[in-house]
Scaffold this motif. Structure first.
Motif, PDB file in Angstrom:
ATOM      1  N   LYS A  17       0.834  -1.199   0.000  1.00 28.61           N
ATOM      2  CA  LYS A  17       0.000   0.000   0.000  1.00 28.61           C
ATOM      3  C   LYS A  17       0.868   1.248   0.000  1.00 28.61           C
ATOM      4  O   LYS A  17       0.557   2.211  -0.707  1.00 28.61           O
ATOM      5  CB  LYS A  17      -0.906   0.018   1.225  1.00 28.61           C
ATOM      6  N   ILE A  18       1.947   1.177   0.752  1.00 27.92           N
ATOM      7  CA  ILE A  18       2.840   2.346   0.823  1.00 27.92           C
ATOM      8  C   ILE A  18       3.532   2.545  -0.526  1.00 27.92           C
ATOM      9  O   ILE A  18       3.639   3.675  -1.010  1.00 27.92           O
ATOM     10  CB  ILE A  18       3.874   2.171   1.953  1.00 27.92           C
ATOM     11  N   ASP A  47       1.800   6.583  -6.889  1.00 24.66           N
ATOM     12  CA  ASP A  47       0.701   7.425  -7.324  1.00 24.66           C
ATOM     13  C   ASP A  47       0.969   8.906  -7.059  1.00 24.66           C
ATOM     14  O   ASP A  47       0.590   9.761  -7.854  1.00 24.66           O
ATOM     15  CB  ASP A  47      -0.603   7.021  -6.632  1.00 24.66           C
ATOM     16  N   ASN A  48       1.635   9.203  -5.993  1.00 23.02           N
ATOM     17  CA  ASN A  48       1.846  10.597  -5.592  1.00 23.02           C
ATOM     18  C   ASN A  48       3.295  11.047  -5.764  1.00 23.02           C
ATOM     19  O   ASN A  48       3.744  11.984  -5.113  1.00 23.02           O
ATOM     20  CB  ASN A  48       1.426  10.779  -4.145  1.00 23.02           C
ATOM     21  N   LYS A  49       4.015  10.397  -6.672  1.00 22.29           N
ATOM     22  CA  LYS A  49       5.418  10.709  -6.831  1.00 22.29           C
ATOM     23  C   LYS A  49       5.620  12.155  -7.247  1.00 22.29           C
ATOM     24  O   LYS A  49       6.540  12.834  -6.775  1.00 22.29           O
ATOM     25  CB  LYS A  49       6.047   9.776  -7.848  1.00 22.29           C
TER      26      LYS A  49
END
Length: 178
Positions: free
Chosen positions: A4-5, A11-13
């Protein structure tokens, strides 16, 4: 959970790369840390330093006192001043004791004469004791040591003279009895 991490980071890079903390942020963190540091540590170190200095002074003073006290109590002996005189003192003292024993044997026959001789030796012995006390504080210890040895030498000479007189008296008494 680790998946999940990882997905969240992928996704938020872009958001992570774009969001750089401001330069003021580090200054604010440092200021906040400085406010949290207690000033008592500095005072505490000062107190420890003073206690350390006091303990060191006490140790040094104790060492000085103990070394001075040991040196003060030690009596000066003739051997400390001059070894040759110490040997002479031992020789004379042993001869004097030996001769005194001989005098006591004659004392039975001549008690009055022995008492007179004993008084002379007592006076010389008192002088010797005074010289021994003086040796402890004398600035010229060699002179005092010489006087002590000379005193013993005189005591030995007197005892020898006394023995000679007593033997002459005994010979005279034997001759007159015959």
């Amino acid at each position: 959970m680790s998946k999940k991490i990882e997905e969240y980071i992928k996704d938020n890079k872009k958001a992570f790369d774009i969001g750089i903390p401001s330069k003021d942020l580090w200054n604010k963190i440092e200021a906040a840390l400085d406010e949290r540091r207690p000033e008592k540590k500095k005072k505490h170190l000062g107190l420890l330093f003073c206690l350390g200095v006091a303990a060191s002074l006490i140790l040094v003073m104790t060492f000085i006192f103990m070394s001075t006290y040991r040196n003060y109590k030690k009596e000066v002996e003739i051997a400390d001043v001059n070894l040759g005189y110490a040997k002479k003192e031992m020789k004379f003292a042993s001869l004097i004791e030996e001769k005194k024993d001989s005098l006591q044997i004659y004392a039975k026959d001549n008690p009055d004469l022995y008492n007179k001789f004993s008084n002379d030796l007592l006076e010389l012995n008192k002088d010797y004791i005074k010289l021994k006390k003086e040796l402890q504080h004398s600035p010229d210890q060699k002179l005092v040591v010489r006087a002590m040895v000379r005193n013993l030498e005189i005591q030995l000479q007197i005892i020898n003279q006394q023995l000679s007189v007593i033997s002459q008296v005994n010979e005279y008494k034997k001759e007159n009895q015959i």
